[in-house]
Enzyme design. Sequence first.
Site, PDB file in Angstrom:
ATOM      1  N   ALA A 198       0.828  -1.211   0.000  1.00 20.67           N
ATOM      2  CA  ALA A 198       0.000   0.000   0.000  1.00 20.67           C
ATOM      3  C   ALA A 198       0.855   1.251   0.000  1.00 20.67           C
ATOM      4  O   ALA A 198       0.497   2.265  -0.594  1.00 20.67           O
ATOM      5  CB  ALA A 198      -0.918  -0.006   1.226  1.00 20.67           C
ATOM      6  N   CYS A 310      -7.228   5.309   5.395  1.00 19.60           N
ATOM      7  CA  CYS A 310      -5.853   4.994   4.994  1.00 19.60           C
ATOM      8  C   CYS A 310      -4.830   5.438   6.041  1.00 19.60           C
ATOM      9  O   CYS A 310      -4.733   6.629   6.364  1.00 19.60           O
ATOM     10  CB  CYS A 310      -5.538   5.654   3.658  1.00 19.60           C
ATOM     11  SG  CYS A 310      -3.842   5.365   3.109  1.00 19.60           S
ATOM     12  N   GLU A 319       4.221  13.132  -0.109  1.00 17.54           N
ATOM     13  CA  GLU A 319       4.974  12.619  -1.265  1.00 17.54           C
ATOM     14  C   GLU A 319       4.455  13.233  -2.567  1.00 17.54           C
ATOM     15  O   GLU A 319       5.242  13.677  -3.416  1.00 17.54           O
ATOM     16  CB  GLU A 319       4.876  11.089  -1.316  1.00 17.54           C
ATOM     17  CG  GLU A 319       5.692  10.388  -0.245  1.00 17.54           C
ATOM     18  CD  GLU A 319       5.620   8.881  -0.337  1.00 17.54           C
ATOM     19  OE1 GLU A 319       6.465   8.213   0.274  1.00 17.54           O
ATOM     20  OE2 GLU A 319       4.700   8.349  -1.020  1.00 17.54           O
TER      21      GLU A 319
END
Length: 361
Positions: A198, A310, A319
């Site tokens: 993930a 998440c 990111e």
Amino acid sequence: MPFGGDAWLLTGYAEIKQFLADPRFSSLEATQPDTARVTPLPLRPGNLLTMDPPDHTRIRRVVVKAFSMRRVEQLRDRIREVVDEQLDQLVARGPPADLVASLAVPMPVVMISELLGIPSADRERFRRHSDVLVSTTAYDAAEVNRTRTALEEYFQELLEQRRSRPTDDLVSTLLEAMDTERLTPLETARTGVGILMAGHETSLSMISNSCFLLLSQRELYARLVAEPSLLPTAIEELLRYIPLRSTGSFPRRATEDVELGGVLIRKGETVIFQRAAADRDERVFTCPEKIDLARRPNPHLGFGHGAHHCLGAALARVELSLALEGLIRRFPDLRLAVPGDQVPWKPGLIARCPARLEVTW
């Protein structure tokens, strides 16, 4: 469904939020072989994606600190450094260049590997396995099964190495939790595999898709170059607008009869949802088909909702933000090297992602 029979499909924003917060829909029950699904095999039990409370709560508590906002902020300089290293190489090689291979793949792989403590020599090994694990039709069930087992065995080897040489990475944290939180060796290995997959597959897909969208509608990229202060809201809009998955979600099964959206879902029936449809729900988003880089508010479901929200959302946001910030700062004239309709895409996978993204500047 392609495998396992029939399932309910949710598309409305409110219905999906209710579904994701309702403990009567079980992820663990959906690991049964007869579960309706889009993948050749159901997910295996024993990892975070397929756990229900209280086991899910117990294991999530072990790893949540590694992905907290505070920890991600501590990683910000290192992420920027990795982005700059990749962009330096891009400049050195000169145009045209493939942004998927040059930036979208290596940066998230380096970061999740360093977080977990995966040796650099082993990164290509698991990268090769990644596409197999997110296969819908690209690989058959036997190949998926072999790959899952190989990765779990690799993680068990890594845990044994840490037992004799502990470090301060997430693998060592998981090892400690085998005693303090009663994690079994198999749960620990499967949790590690789940985080690894993930942690890089979704980020690389999101970076690749965002670059494709911004460059195929070049006025969007030009606006970010002219107004880089828009980046925070632009990130949220990209997360809302881009359909990251080519399929519906991982399935869940009702553990009792539940009424949802005016429909009775009976005990044992399977439900999946399409997040991309929810994030275009006009009951929630004004002009949902329009990309508005300044959209506020933007309560998208890009990272899910409820107990399975998440874990890596903060890391993924940083990111993506630093990858795009690096591109617009260093490559204001960046553009696709081929027409957008000639960009090749990866077929037969859950993740919707360009296979290559040739650019020039």
